[in-house]
Motif scaffolding. Structure first.
Motif, PDB file in Angstrom:
ATOM      1  N   GLY B  74      28.249 -55.128  24.225  1.00  0.00           N
ATOM      2  CA  GLY B  74      27.170 -54.578  23.419  1.00  0.00           C
ATOM      3  C   GLY B  74      26.777 -53.177  23.826  1.00  0.00           C
ATOM      4  O   GLY B  74      25.803 -52.636  23.305  1.00  0.00           O
ATOM      5  N   ARG B  75      27.476 -52.587  24.770  1.00  0.00           N
ATOM      6  CA  ARG B  75      27.019 -51.282  25.247  1.00  0.00           C
ATOM      7  C   ARG B  75      28.176 -50.319  25.464  1.00  0.00           C
ATOM      8  O   ARG B  75      28.039 -49.351  26.185  1.00  0.00           O
ATOM      9  N   ASN B  76      29.280 -50.563  24.825  1.00  0.00           N
ATOM     10  CA  ASN B  76      30.413 -49.656  25.041  1.00  0.00           C
ATOM     11  C   ASN B  76      30.551 -48.681  23.888  1.00  0.00           C
ATOM     12  O   ASN B  76      29.937 -48.824  22.829  1.00  0.00           O
ATOM     13  N   HIS B 184      30.959 -52.714  17.728  1.00  0.00           N
ATOM     14  CA  HIS B 184      31.047 -53.591  18.903  1.00  0.00           C
ATOM     15  C   HIS B 184      30.317 -54.920  18.753  1.00  0.00           C
ATOM     16  O   HIS B 184      30.868 -55.971  19.053  1.00  0.00           O
ATOM     17  N   LYS B 289      26.803 -45.265  11.252  1.00  0.00           N
ATOM     18  CA  LYS B 289      25.376 -45.066  10.987  1.00  0.00           C
ATOM     19  C   LYS B 289      24.981 -43.601  11.177  1.00  0.00           C
ATOM     20  O   LYS B 289      23.911 -43.200  10.728  1.00  0.00           O
ATOM     21  N   GLU B 291      25.063 -41.706  14.297  1.00  0.00           N
ATOM     22  CA  GLU B 291      24.842 -41.169  15.646  1.00  0.00           C
ATOM     23  C   GLU B 291      26.170 -40.703  16.217  1.00  0.00           C
ATOM     24  O   GLU B 291      27.211 -41.310  15.991  1.00  0.00           O
ATOM     25  N   MET B 333      19.191 -39.491  21.539  1.00  0.00           N
ATOM     26  CA  MET B 333      18.207 -40.458  21.048  1.00  0.00           C
ATOM     27  C   MET B 333      18.003 -41.595  22.045  1.00  0.00           C
ATOM     28  O   MET B 333      16.908 -42.121  22.186  1.00  0.00           O
ATOM     29  N   ARG B 334      19.074 -41.993  22.703  1.00  0.00           N
ATOM     30  CA  ARG B 334      18.968 -43.115  23.643  1.00  0.00           C
ATOM     31  C   ARG B 334      20.110 -43.039  24.636  1.00  0.00           C
ATOM     32  O   ARG B 334      21.223 -42.677  24.278  1.00  0.00           O
ATOM     33  N   TRP B 336      21.920 -45.360  27.982  1.00  0.00           N
ATOM     34  CA  TRP B 336      21.913 -46.668  28.629  1.00  0.00           C
ATOM     35  C   TRP B 336      23.118 -46.761  29.549  1.00  0.00           C
ATOM     36  O   TRP B 336      23.901 -45.827  29.649  1.00  0.00           O
TER      37      TRP B 336
ATOM     38  N   LYS C 548      17.344 -56.985  16.737  1.00  0.00           N
ATOM     39  CA  LYS C 548      17.368 -55.521  16.735  1.00  0.00           C
ATOM     40  C   LYS C 548      18.703 -55.019  16.223  1.00  0.00           C
ATOM     41  O   LYS C 548      18.778 -54.169  15.334  1.00  0.00           O
ATOM     42  N   ARG C 549      19.777 -55.520  16.809  1.00  0.00           N
ATOM     43  CA  ARG C 549      21.102 -54.986  16.476  1.00  0.00           C
ATOM     44  C   ARG C 549      21.563 -55.387  15.082  1.00  0.00           C
ATOM     45  O   ARG C 549      22.320 -54.648  14.433  1.00  0.00           O
ATOM     46  N   MET C 555      15.855 -48.799  16.098  1.00  0.00           N
ATOM     47  CA  MET C 555      16.999 -48.011  16.536  1.00  0.00           C
ATOM     48  C   MET C 555      17.021 -46.599  15.956  1.00  0.00           C
ATOM     49  O   MET C 555      18.032 -45.909  16.020  1.00  0.00           O
ATOM     50  N   GLN C 559      12.726 -44.621  17.849  1.00  0.00           N
ATOM     51  CA  GLN C 559      12.935 -45.827  18.657  1.00  0.00           C
ATOM     52  C   GLN C 559      11.852 -46.880  18.377  1.00  0.00           C
ATOM     53  O   GLN C 559      11.448 -47.622  19.258  1.00  0.00           O
ATOM     54  N   ARG C 588      14.359 -47.412  26.752  1.00  0.00           N
ATOM     55  CA  ARG C 588      15.355 -46.559  27.395  1.00  0.00           C
ATOM     56  C   ARG C 588      14.949 -45.109  27.230  1.00  0.00           C
ATOM     57  O   ARG C 588      14.320 -44.754  26.224  1.00  0.00           O
TER      58      ARG C 588
HETATM   59  C1  LIG Z   1      28.237 -47.772  19.603  1.00  0.00           C
HETATM   60  C2  LIG Z   1      26.777 -47.844  19.836  1.00  0.00           C
HETATM   61  C3  LIG Z   1      25.904 -47.273  18.931  1.00  0.00           C
HETATM   62  C4  LIG Z   1      24.541 -47.318  19.165  1.00  0.00           C
HETATM   63  N1  LIG Z   1      23.685 -46.787  18.263  1.00  0.00           N
HETATM   64  C5  LIG Z   1      22.360 -46.862  18.493  1.00  0.00           C
HETATM   65  C6  LIG Z   1      21.425 -46.377  17.544  1.00  0.00           C
HETATM   66  O1  LIG Z   1      21.763 -45.920  16.471  1.00  0.00           O
HETATM   67  N2  LIG Z   1      20.127 -46.432  17.858  1.00  0.00           N
HETATM   68  C7  LIG Z   1      19.698 -46.958  19.023  1.00  0.00           C
HETATM   69  O2  LIG Z   1      18.519 -47.013  19.256  1.00  0.00           O
HETATM   70  N3  LIG Z   1      20.545 -47.428  19.930  1.00  0.00           N
HETATM   71  C8  LIG Z   1      21.871 -47.394  19.690  1.00  0.00           C
HETATM   72  N4  LIG Z   1      22.714 -47.903  20.619  1.00  0.00           N
HETATM   73  C9  LIG Z   1      22.204 -48.324  21.925  1.00  0.00           C
HETATM   74  C10 LIG Z   1      21.588 -49.685  21.947  1.00  0.00           C
HETATM   75  O3  LIG Z   1      20.294 -49.603  21.408  1.00  0.00           O
HETATM   76  C11 LIG Z   1      21.444 -50.168  23.373  1.00  0.00           C
HETATM   77  O4  LIG Z   1      20.816 -49.185  24.139  1.00  0.00           O
HETATM   78  C12 LIG Z   1      22.717 -50.535  24.041  1.00  0.00           C
HETATM   79  O5  LIG Z   1      23.366 -51.485  23.253  1.00  0.00           O
HETATM   80  C13 LIG Z   1      22.479 -51.074  25.435  1.00  0.00           C
HETATM   81  O6  LIG Z   1      21.543 -52.101  25.409  1.00  0.00           O
HETATM   82  P1  LIG Z   1      20.099 -52.052  26.068  1.00  0.00           P
HETATM   83  O7  LIG Z   1      19.622 -50.669  25.984  1.00  0.00           O
HETATM   84  O8  LIG Z   1      19.287 -52.996  25.288  1.00  0.00           O
HETATM   85  O9  LIG Z   1      20.280 -52.492  27.488  1.00  0.00           O
HETATM   86  C14 LIG Z   1      24.072 -47.909  20.356  1.00  0.00           C
HETATM   87  C15 LIG Z   1      24.944 -48.483  21.235  1.00  0.00           C
HETATM   88  C16 LIG Z   1      26.283 -48.471  21.003  1.00  0.00           C
HETATM   89  C17 LIG Z   1      27.174 -49.123  21.997  1.00  0.00           C
END
Ligand SMILES: Cc1cc2nc3c(=O)[nH]c(=O)nc-3n(C[C@H](O)[C@H](O)[C@H](O)COP(=O)(O)O)c2cc1C
Ligand SMILES: Cc1cc2nc3c(=O)[nH]c(=O)nc-3n(C[C@H](O)[C@H](O)[C@H](O)COP(=O)(O)OP(=O)(O)OC[C@H]3O[C@@H](n4cnc5c(N)ncnc54)[C@H](O)[C@@H]3O)c2cc1C
Ligand SMILES: NC(=O)c1ccc[n+]([C@@H]2O[C@H](COP(=O)([O-])OP(=O)(O)OC[C@H]3O[C@@H](n4cnc5c(N)ncnc54)[C@H](O)[C@@H]3O)[C@@H](O)[C@H]2O)c1
Ligand SMILES: [Zn+2]
Lengths: 91, 416, 999, 199
Positions: B74-76, B184, B289, B291, B333-334, B336, C548-549, C555, C559, C588
């Motif tokens: 979920g985070r790659n 993912h 989307k 990003e 934006m974020r 992790w 959320k996802r 997202m 945020q 985050r």
């Molecule tokens: C390919 C990908 C795209 C992502 N796009 C977004 C996004 O559009 N907005 C967002 O807030 N987070 C996005 N994230 C990050 C997730 O919100 C999240 O931070 C990540 O899955 C790790 O999980 P956690 O932060 O809950 O630990 C994305 C993550 C990945 C892997």
């Protein structure tokens, strides 16, 4: 960015150091007498604790000294800093 | 399992989407299963799916300590490619890539596999030599690969900076056209739905805390939701593999490190492909989307906290701005991190262990997402037959004793 | 030009000056002190954007950083910036902004047709379709990608500068509202080093927007006094326009200062933004609270706004956000907002209180203004598409889950202000590792126990009365300073008292308002409705992370700042569990999006990475060298003469070295001085060969292995004295070899008396090669006997070369008679120039790395990193002669592992293609047969491949399985679909006896 | 052949001499290139009393034994670099030291050409440095007279604090151009004057 307390220079940012992985690994005195498995374990097998991890750091951008650190791999809290050759403290 | 399609959407729209079935159930764990998979990431769920689908072993539980797909799946940064250097690696990654190509249809779940191509840049003669070596090796292995000049690169990815005056000029790049990205989360969900539909119990919030091993044979696991028996247990726990190995009295050559990633704010399409650079360390793609999805490096220390640090992000963005100057006014934006299981030779370990009935699949490190279908497929075979599939036979734990490493550092330095 | 919605007076704007700006090309005016948002409202412009998925018309929801709708593209050209919050964009003269995510225009957006098909687009619809036919996915994807995304990235590079700055303080106070100001004041009085940072352009926080009083005077008067005190104190750093964006390990925080974003463009040399990296002893978070929207049908229409935002517009900006307002709330906040609106001349049609009973004290005050209060009711729908025209107000059932007594009544209005309660702003606290605890009364989270040295005060801690906020701030500021070792002497500052407010009446948490038919938005920016969240849960996406996802709630670029708690409430309701059981998603960094340019700082372009220069660099540049990056160095690659291509230049350079004289700048070689009684023993352990017998004055080539047995580095080491060596390493490995030596000497072999010192930088190295090398040396050096007997190959001498004190090494990487002359680096250029001048008669030719590679390959010398790749042992290279059998050394045991000892491993060979003119590409594969069509198992690869003017043909080296035993065999070199036959040879092509170098 | 050293500065290509001003005016930062000085790396164990005594004898004064301190004496600055490492800059008593240390395990390495020093001073000097260096420049550990091996952007430096607002930044020769450019870029905002680095 971790703050690591160099035993010589005091607290410095992580970027001044390099992390050398698990501490207290002793090179076998007679490698020739080891089996492939024993040698392989020495070269490749490393502790990877979730929790307190004893590891080595080198203050490359400062005093250049290697030293040991006990650090929690979940909280990243540095629990102890001690010299090379010293036994790991209880934390 | 109700089929998903545009017609199903239309039908359900009329009923205000009240009647969609569960994508997967949330059953209570049974006392015993024929096989247990520890770890509900993509690899674990795929393993369960193929156990059920290809090997008819359906009395299976996937035990996940948190929520499925919540680990590295979920985070790659979702890069899927198979242009690895060694035949052993190209073998398993290309096996996976072929499965990716039909995965949405196979799972009846759109995993948005998008073959938009992946480019690896060379910034010096050394990198160029290594990349071309890979291209030539891939051509022999039947993995598509071609070399692009800076001008061709610019055409393929117009926002790429190929100015010869750059601090580390772009000398060329290797392109794999069949490579790309995928959504993912959908991979985890699609496999979960597919496995569940074939009888697999997906049990979330169930952490394995120990193994029941007697007479060198695994009998089951202890979990936060009680003991569960099974004659076969497959562990697919990525960053937590060492923790589970220790519970089973095994040692692994694995170190767990945070690997960071970040996304920009969503913008209209600007990035048509995936670009990875080693010397100017960064890689970037754009999600459907909008990003920009950007991968950073690992933090140097061992960690089980899924968070990274600022300096790694700064360096990554410095590289991104250098390679893609128009991104300078976009915004992060974020950020992790995930915990990756790094193996000394940058290749995975998939196979039997000294404990009978206990199998490990780990060490994918910074680059296992792309392997998900292939890894699940061969691991299911390994568990079902109690012997490795030909494709994963080279990836034994024993290689760290014999020295038969599958060294993919070159290919894996930016290994995603 | 009129600003129809500007109030007659009041606000913190400078009415004496007027600023022009444009939005979507329309010219308008505002005042200093305005944001783009307030100026748009002042001009009656409410429609600010189109929503992400359905392209619904959207107006401003908020007045601060949490704004989800008002995202615009600011500025033009290389300064264009997408997704800027209009509420944070300070107005300057000439500002230009454009709306986003619409085509062709904001008012008429074709994308809105998706709105018609919305029933087909529930959460996650794309996972269920677009799978058939498989070949169409790229086309589907193209459409999805174009529909998604928000703003457009700029097309040109960014002209602005960005800065980085480290800082340290005893107390970092985040947030300059009343709580933060009090904290900063109390901390500062102890003498502690204090930083106070606030996202806003002015300090004051919520005081800027309210009209509370302190000690009977406007509260901002108090704030200004504190600010004056802080500004005058030497130990306080005030940082307005600075967002604390990330809270990392060990109290390390990242902050983004918008230095010049309020200007049309930065002044000369002024950075646009500055990234602060602060290591704080203690942190006080006074980040305030955010008002929550209410979730009812069509709650996203332009004109629906947070009550606190409306208050901010009237009080701070002197703008009426509408003519006729309705307010709706589940807590007390709507009441003062109604009064403030009325005071500013907005007609307040009604105040709707979701609670069964109105707040009596407030009711009385509203009565005075003739404002109707309707309790036990809710707004259940909104009329109007592009702007609110009226609202429907219906009676709530006792449990709040339904509507009773019909669809209710419609009230005409153009502004609907809502307050769904307050969410403490705890992003940073959560990032710091602190746990959040659910507070039923607040219907939100509040801070639990801290993990790092951090305190949370004020509205961020769930305290909403001003006096309490001030007290908590003071206490926290003082305690934080104490904990960092600073104590105040004497009494503390006087604590002001706030005017008495009506006692609060408990809020009525209600995450979903029943009734109505329109969409009920939970996440405005991501276009996520309550129905989406409910669907996710029904389909089994039950973990809040899955919700959320699956729905993308939270997202967006905001945020989900205004919406996360509402989303949790809706999910909890659907799952029929409490909110804390649902939990929350992870906060985050960054708190607000951070510009890439700011993260990069000045390390872009030529400052991206250090560019290391040798003392001769300028000469190389001036003489037309083409450079190649090697690590951080730039090394001359070749020196083309006019009209020459690379091959011609390299051939010329190579020939010069073989036939007369050539010279290379070898300064970049790593050099390590090793001293101590145990130095030889130390070298014995790190190199594969023996060192004890090496004579003083002699040199020896050495190979270093990692413990896994693979070649790591090579180089020549000279014995300067009994316990004194000069080691050389490859250019790229200089630092890592020194680190490797230090590592072993400090941690594993502390008993060895040896010191290693880098002296790479001290020496410049000029390497001369060729049959005429000795003649040239003789001209430059008269204090060393240069005869082959007195100064043989693989020895070194101290002498004077060109008048410079030098260490001269008779070593050779080219296979020719060579001298590597080391002089102090400051003299390097001097030596280089002298050598060139003296060598002119021999046609001395400077050569670059490419010619050097050809030369060394002709005589079969390897390059670590080219012939090796981390999987190659010395035995694979055929260098058994250098592997001692007598002693142990690092990596030795690995060489006898079952796999490493195999004799069919890839081994180094020479390769001569059948076609002498074919130069195969490096990296090409070696296969036994002539058919390169896949799949073919590779047997190795070409590591080096050159054209040799000396051999009159091409030649290559490669690693070939079992190659050591295959000399004479024909293999095929496969690349790009070809397979070229080549004969396997020994990897040495020229001067096999090596007599030339020894000569 | 007689010795005739001609030293080139690694900053020569920047033609700083042509930019030198006498009056820096209101420039927030003043930058200069320091003249080259002899430099000697000294290694030995500060835990070994006999070594320290010999070191002292060789110097004629006590070497710094506390971390990040400098002892300056008669045109010679002795920098503590680590518990077994010092850098001598200036009037280096090379032979005297070699003789004094002959009986103890030690190393002396002439590194005169390894580093150069860039002077940075002026009212905003600390602000400039803080952009590139993560240390707390206001901490007592960096009071005037102290030194620290640390980071300068992506390079390494030996920082010598001369006064509140005056620093010598010793960097390796090959990084000199990078260090100068970085410092000057960081200082631009405050105005930069190139001044004479002294003789
Ligand atoms: C390919 C990908 C795209 C992502 N796009 C977004 C996004 O559009 N907005 C967002 O807030 N987070 C996005 N994230 C990050 C997730 O919100 C999240 O931070 C990540 O899955 C790790 O999980 P956690 O932060 O809950 O630990 C994305 C993550 C990945 C892997
Ligand atoms: C930032 C980042 C970027 C990456 N980019 C790429 C990329 O672009 N391309 C690519 O191919 N790969 C990439 N990777 C690597 C890739 O994500 C992983 O290799 C892959 O997802 C691993 O999948 P998995 O199913 O084995 O592990 P995971 O998805 O991590 O699943 C393991 C699961 O095991 C569970 N678990 C752990 N311990 C227990 C226990 N005791 N009991 C029960 N359950 C347990 C965990 O909760 C987790 O859900 C990246 C990784 C990261 C972190
Ligand atoms: N009546 C109510 O229900 C109610 C509700 C909320 C607040 N209030 C009032 O609000 C005030 C609360 O005061 P306070 O000082 O706690 O909060 P505040 O809202 O006045 O100030 C918070 C400040 O923090 C800043 N900030 C937030 N996050 C930041 C970040 N990451 N980086 C930089 N700056 C950041 C904001 O810009 C703001 O200026 C009191 O006066 C209280 O009465 C009342
Ligand atoms: Zn130190």
């Amino acid at each position: 960015m971790l703050l690591i307390d160099c035993p010589w220079c005091g607290p410095r940012d992580e970027v001044e150091f390099s992390c050398g992985g698990e501490a207290h690994i002793v090179r076998p005195p007679e490698p020739a007498n080891l089996s492939d498995a024993e040698w392989g374990d020495y070269v490749f097998m490393r502790q990877n604790r979730k929790g307190v991890h004893y590891e080595r750091w080198c203050h490359g951008h400062g005093c250049g000294r290697w030293f040991n650190v006990a650090r929690d791999t979940v909280s990243h809290q540095v629990l102890a800093v001690y010299a090379m050759g010293e036994a790991p403290p209880e934390v | 399992m109700a089929r998903y399609s545009i017609f199903a959407l239309a039908r359900n729209a009329l009923r205000r989407h009240r009647d969609w079935p569960l994508a997967w159930r949330s059953p209570e764990p049974k006392a015993a299963y024929d096989a247990i998979i520890v770890g509900g990431g993509g690899h674990g769920l795929a393993t369960a799916y193929y156990l059920a689908k290809r090997h008819g072993i359906t009395n299976v539980a996937v035990l996940e300590k948190g929520w499925i797909g919540g680990g590295n799946t979920g985070r790659n940064t979702t890069i899927v490619r198979s242009n690895y250097l060694h035949d052993e690696s190209a073998g398993i990654y290309d096996h996976a890539l072929k499965l990716w190509e039909g995965l949405s249809q196979e799972l009846n779940f759109n995993v948005m596999f998008s073959a938009r191509g992946v480019i690896n840049l060379a910034h010096d003669e050394h990198e160029a030599r290594e990349l071309r070596r890979r291209v030539f090796a891939n051509q022999l292995a039947g993995v598509d690969a071609e070399w692009l000049t800076p001008l061709q690169l610019k055409e393929f990815c117009p926002i790429l900076n190929v100015d010869p005056g750059m601090r580390y000029p772009v000398l060329g790049g290797a392109l794999q056209r069949r490579a790309g990205t995928a959504r993912h989360d959908a991979v985890a969900w699609g496999y979960a739905r597919g496995a569940d539909g074939r009888g697999v119990d997906i049990i979330q919030n169930c952490e394995v805390t120990g193994f029941d091993i007697r007479d060198g044979q695994v009998r089951g696991v202890r979990t936060t939701r009680g003991e569960i028996a099974a004659p076969k247990v497959g562990v697919v726990a990525a960053g937590h593999s060492s923790v589970l190995a220790e519970m089973a009295g095994l040692r692994l050559p694995i170190q767990s490190h945070p690997l960071q990633a970040l996304v920009s704010e969503p913008v209209k399409p600007v990035m048509p492909t995936v670009v990875m650079s080693n010397a100017v360390h960064a890689y970037m793609s754009q999600s459907d989307k909008g990003e920009l999805v950007i991968g950073a490096g690992i933090d140097s220390y061992n960690s089980y906290a899924q968070r990274g640090s600022l300096p790694v992000i700064e360096e990554t963005i410095q590289a991104v701005v250098e390679l893609f100057p128009i991104t300078s006014r976009l915004k992060m934006m974020r950020q992790w991190a995930g915990i990756v299981d790094v193996c000394p030779d940058a290749s995975p370990i998939i196979g039997l262990t000294p404990v009978e009935g206990l199998y490990f699949n780990c060490g994918w490190g910074t680059g296992g997402f792309k392997a998900t279908p292939g890894s699940g497929h061969v691991f299911a075979h390994t568990i079902a037959r109690d012997e490795p599939h030909a494709i994963n036979a080279p990836f034994t734990l024993d290689r760290f004793h014999s020295g038969t490493l599958v060294a993919e550092h070159g290919a894996a330095a930016v290994a995603h | 030009m009129a600003q129809p919605f500007r109030t007659a007076e009041g606000g913190r704007i400078d009415r004496s000056r007027s600023l022009a700006f444009t939005f979507d090309g329309r010219e308008m005016r505002g005042h200093p002190g305005d944001t783009l948002a307030s100026a748009l409202l002042a001009n009656g412009n409410r429609l600010v954007g189109r929503s992400f998925k359905y392209h619904r018309p959207r107006g401003l929801l908020a007045a601060g950083g949490e704004e989800p709708n008002g995202l615009v593209r600011l500025r033009r050209g290389g300064r264009a910036e997408p997704n800027v919050r209009a509420t944070l964009a300070e107005l300057y003269d000439g500002l230009t902004a454009e709306s986003q995510n619409r085509w062709p225009s904001l008012n008429f957006d074709l994308g809105a047709v998706t709105g018609l098909a919305t029933p087909l687009f529930p959460a996650g619809f794309y996972y269920k379709t677009f799978m058939w036919p498989p070949a169409w996915w790229p086309a589907y994807e193209g459409v999805i990608r174009r529909m998604a995304g928000l703003g457009r990235a700029p097309a040109a590079a960014d002209p602005d500068r960005y800065d980085h700055r480290h800082d340290h303080c005893d107390v970092l106070v985040v947030g300059g509202g009343p709580a933060g100001l009090a904290a900063a004041q109390w901390a500062a009085r102890t003498g502690a080093r204090v930083i106070l940072a606030d996202e806003g352009s002015e300090f004051g926080g919520s005081l800027l927007s309210g009209n509370e009083s302190l000690d009977g005077k406007p509260a901002m008067a108090w704030a200004e006094r504190i600010l004056a005190e802080l500004a005058a104190a030497g130990n306080v750093h005030l940082l307005p326009r600075t967002t604390v964006s990330g809270y990392y390990d060990h109290n390390y925080l990242g902050m983004l200062e918008r230095v010049a974003d309020h200007l049309a463009e930065p002044a000369d040399n002024q950075p646009r933004q500055r990234l602060w990296k602060v290591r704080a002893g203690q942190v006080v978070l006074a980040t305030g609270a955010l008002e929550r929207p209410l979730v009812f049908a069509d709650n996203d229409r332009p004109g629906v706004m947070l009550a606190s935002a409306a208050q901010s517009y009237v009080n701070r900006y002197g703008v009426r956000p509408g003519d006729r307002a309705v307010l709706v709330g589940n807590n007390d906040s709507a009441y003062p907002a109604a009064l403030d609106l009325a005071a500013a001349g907005v007609r307040v049609a009604a105040l709707v209180d979701l609670r069964p009973e109105a707040h009596l004290d407030w009711l009385a005050r509203l009565d005075e203004q003739g404002i109707e209060v309707m309790a036990g009711r809710a707004v259940t729908g909104v009329e109007g598409r592009d702007g609110v025209r009226g609202v429907r107000i219906a009676k709530l059932s006792d449990d709040g889950k339904g509507i009773v007594g019909g669809v209710g009544r419609e009230v005409e209005c153009d502004l609907l202000c809502m307050s769904g309660g307050w969410t403490p702003s705890l992003h940073l606290f959560s990032q710091s590792g602190g746990k959040l605890l659910w507070d039923e009364g607040l219907a939100s989270f509040r801070p639990g126990e801290a993990v790092q040295a951090v305190r949370v005060v004020g509205a961020a801690a769930g305290r909403f009365d001003l006096t309490a906020c001030l007290a908590a701030g003071a206490e926290a500021g003082n305690a934080a300073a104490n904990d960092s070792g600073h104590r105040r002497r004497g009494r503390g500052p006087r604590r002001p008292t706030a005017e008495e407010m009506p006692p609060p009446l408990a809020a009525r948490p209600m995450f979903l308002i029943p009734g109505g038919r329109g969409k009920r938005f939970v996440d405005f920016q991501e276009d996520v409705t309550a129905a989406d969240l409910q669907l996710a849960v029904r389909e089994g996406y039950r973990s809040v992370e899955h919700v959320k996802r699956y729905t993308t709630a939270g997202m967006g670029t905001d945020q989900g700042r205004t919406t996360n708690v509402n989303a949790l409430g809706v999910v909890a309701q659907e799952l029929d569990v409490s909110v804390p059981e649902v939990g929350h998603t992870t906060f985050r960094p960054p708190f607000s999006p951070v510009t890439f340019g700011a993260l990069a700082g000045r390390q872009v372009g030529e400052l991206l990475d250090p560019l290391r220069r040798t003392p001769m660099h300028g000469w190389h540049q001036a003489n037309g060298a083409v450079f190649e990056p090697v690590g951080q160095w730039l090394r001359p690659y070749y020196y083309p003469a006019p009209g020459e291509d690379m091959q011609a230049a390299v051939n010329r350079e190579v020939k010069a070295a073989r036939h007369s004289l050539a010279v290379m700048d070898a300064t970049t070689l790593g050099k390590i001085d090793i001293q101590g009684p145990d130095a030889a023993e130390f070298l014995n352990r790190v190199y594969t060969n023996g060192w004890k017998a090496l004579k003083v004055g002699s040199c020896r080539y050495g190979l270093m292995l990692g413990e896994e047995g693979m070649v790591m580095d090579d180089g020549v080491t000279a014995r300067l004295g009994e316990g004194h060596f000069h080691m050389t390493t490859t250019t790229g490995n200089a630092a890592s070899v020194l680190a490797w030596l230090e590592n072993w000497s400090q941690t594993e072999w502390p008993e060895l008396r040896v010191y290693c010192n880098s002296c790479t930088e001290h020496w410049a190295v000029v390497s001369i090669s060729g049959p005429n090398a000795r003649k040239l040396m003789a001209e430059l050096c008269d204090d060393v006997d240069l005869s082959p007997e007195a100064f043989p190959f693989m020895t070194w001498r101290q002498g004077t070369v060109a008048g410079l004190p030098a260490r001269i090494f008779r070593v050779s990487f080219t296979g020719e008679l060579s001298y590597e002359i080391n002089v102090p680096a400051g003299c390097g250029l001097n030596l280089w120039q002298t050598v060139l001048a003296a060598g002119e008669k021999y046609g001395i030719t400077p050569f670059g790395t490419e010619a050097m590679h050809v030369l060394r390959a002709e005589v079969g010398f390897i390059i670590v990193g080219q012939e090796t790749d981390g999987t190659v042992t010395p035995l694979d290279l055929g260098m058994d002669w250098i592997v001692s059998r007598k002693k142990d050394f690092l990596g030795k045991r690995s060489l006898s592992r079952s796999d490493t000892a195999r004799d069919d491993r890839p081994q180094l060979v020479g390769l001569l293609t059948e076609d002498p003119n074919l130069r195969v590409p490096e990296g090409a594969q070696l296969i036994p047969g002539s058919d390169p069509r896949p799949p073919v198992a590779s047997q190795g690869h070409v590591t080096s491949s050159y054209e040799s003017p000396n051999l009159g043909r091409t030649f290559a080296m490669g690693l070939l399985q079992g190659g050591g035993e295959r000399h004479g065999e024909v293999v095929h070199v496969a690349f790009d679909g070809r397979a070229a036959p080549a004969t396997v040879t020994a990897p040495r092509f020229f001067d096999p006896e090596g007599s030339r170098a020894r000569g | 052949m007689a010795e005739r050293r001609i030293r080139h500065s690694p900053l020569a290509h920047l033609h700083l001499a042509a930019r030198v001003v006498v009056d820096p005016g209101d420039a927030g930062a003043r930058m200069s290139e320091r003249p080259p000085r002899a430099q000697l790396a000294v290694r030995g164990d500060s835990g070994d009393k006999a070594f320290v005594a010999a070191f002292k004898a060789g110097l004629g004064f006590s070497p710094p034994l506390a971390a990040n301190t400098v002892v300056t004496h008669d045109g010679l600055a002795v920098f503590w670099l680590g518990p077994s490492e010092w850098l001598l800059v200036g009037e280096v008593p090379g032979e005297q030291l070699a003789a004094a240390l002959a009986d103890r395990h030690h190393a002396l390495v002439d590194v005169s050409d390894s580093r150069i020093a860039i002077g940075l001073s002026g009212p905003r000097a600390r602000d400039v440095l803080a952009k590139l260096c993560p240390l707390d420049l206001a901490a007592p550990a960096l009071a005037p007279g102290r030194c620290a091996g640390t980071i300068l952007a992506r390079g390494h430096m030996l920082l010598h604090v001369l006064a509140e607002d005056s620093y010598d930044i010793h960097v390796h020769r090959s990084f000199a151009d990078y260090a100068w450019r970085m410092l000057e870029d960081a200082a631009l905002e405050y105005g930069v004057a190139v001044i004479d680095g002294g003789g």
